[in-house]
Write an enzyme that holds these catalytic residues in place. Structure first.
Site: not given
Ligand code: UD1
Ligand code: UDP
Length: 364
Positions: A210
């Protein structure tokens, strides 16, 4: 009567998992915790499932801010959190990790002279093009109480001169380890994911993807997808896919042979981790969880904040090119590192954090 109020700001998936562990420990103190959910993650499978499964106290405030550019998202969150600070008047604000919700909570608080508590402080990738690195560096700098999961994190802060600031650094161990230990006992009784997906223990690879640097760079994304497609011919690859990546894959029309599923709840994730044979990921949290469950990990990035995993031979930095991913896979499957090392504490990081917060607030 609880004697101090802590405002916890969270909003993204990894923060729910970290907060679950710390909230459980705070319940055993005299501190009152009020949760603000920024709304950054909002799908049921990216947010509510964690509150339900992990018994996280329900947020008292929800800002519903998501799907915006970095500046717009962070700016609106700061404004929303500031308003809550005016009404709640907490003794401190607690933030986790390195997301935009983390930085927004820290900046809103410090500008109101409310002490900031940062859980997972001191991590560095030394890559300032990562939004997370910007968030971490700035959050650490405005925090008063910094909880570091690892020795490397403490050392990073020392290298940046934090010893000369009027702040407190505590090496606690990792709250994600606490969460994995505690919730795995529950997951064993509740998760049916292996049966649902017809997966045989030890016979599949678990992957997640992601990170912005991978999803927003077509060459990197194509390379990783190709690498996973080729690996899937040797060993089934299961990928609970972040909505961000799903959208990009659809837009780019890439052929995917591996097994994509919806994001899963934490219980299912723990069972997948326990039963897989290898993890491939660009997630921060998952790299550590692979280690907790004694699985080799291939990181789909060029650098990591969790350097002790690479140094110990548990984690291979493979980047995005298919041949590098496949080479790392061959190497990881034949390598047998010693997983008995205790890199992330004893499972009591949350207890240490709760006690240190009490001590910090009571002395004021
Ligand atoms: C964010 C964090 C990243 C973390 C990740 C965990 C920042 C800069 N990034 O990245 O550090 O590793 O979360 O998962 O804060 N979206 C959905 N549904 C959701 C959530 C997101 O559709 O429930 C879509 C949003 O609409 C957006 C995209 O995913 O278009 C990115 O979401 P965003 O929260 O901006 O960043 P992440 O890639 O999730
Ligand atoms: N995780 C989860 N379901 C998923 C993917 C990740 O429960 O489908 C959990 C994972 O086990 C870990 C946390 O989410 O505990 C990590 O989150 P993510 O990878 O979104 O973010 P990051 O750690 O890179 O910031």
């Amino acid at each position: 009567m609880k004697n101090h109020k802590i405002l916890t700001v969270l909003g993204a998936r990894p923060q729910f998992i970290k907060a679950a562990a710390v909230s459980r420990a705070l319940l055993r103190t005299d501190l009152e915790e009020i949760i603000v959910h920024t709304g950054q993650h909002f799908d049921e499978k990216m947010s509510e499932v964690f509150f339900r499964e992990m018994d996280i106290p329900m947020p008292a405030h929800r800002l519903e801010i998501h799907s915006l550019t970095h500046g717009a998202m962070t700016g609106r969150m700061i404004e929303g959190i500031e308003n809550i600070l005016f009404s709640e008047k907490p003794s401190a604000v607690m933030v986790f990790g390195d997301t935009n919700s983390t930085l927004a909570g820290a900046l809103a608080a410090v500008k109101q002279h409310v002490p900031v508590i940062h859980v997972e402080a001191g991590l560095r990738s030394f890559n300032m093009r990562m939004p997370e690195e910007v968030n971490r560096v700035l959050t650490d700098r405005v925090s008063s109480l910094l909880f570091c999961p690892t020795d490397a994190a403490v050392q990073n802060l020392k290298n940046e001169g934090f010893e000369h600031f009027p702040i407190k650094i505590v090496r606690t161990g990792d709250v994600m380890y606490d969460a994995a230990l505690y919730y795995f006992q529950k997951a064993k009784h509740h998760s049916t994911i292996l049966q649902k997906l017809r997966l045989e223990p030890g016979k599949f690879a678990l992957a997640t993807l992601h990170r912005q640097e991978n999803t927003d760079n077509p060459e990197r994304l194509k390379g990783i997808v190709e690498g996973l497609n080729q690996l899937h011919k040797q060993k089934p690859v299961v990928v609970p896919l972040h909505p961000r990546t799903r959208k990009t894959l659809e837009n780019q029309n890439l052929t995917v042979d591996f097994h994509i599923i919806e994001p899963v709840g934490y219980f299912d994730m723990l069972m997948l981790l326990h039963n897989c044979s290898i993890v491939l990921t660009d997630s921060g949290g998952l790299q550590k969880e692979a280690f907790f469950f004694k699985k080799p990990c291939i990181t789909l990035r060029e650098e990591t904040e969790w350097v002790e995993l690479v140094e110990g031979g548990y984690n291979t930095l493979a980047g995005w090119q298919p041949q590098h991913i496949l080479h790392a896979f061959e190497k990881s499957m034949s390598n047998q590192p010693d997983f008995s090392k205790n890199l992330y504490g004893q499972g009591d990081a949350s207890e240490k954090i709760a006690s240190a917060i009490q001590e910090f607030l009571l002395k004021d």
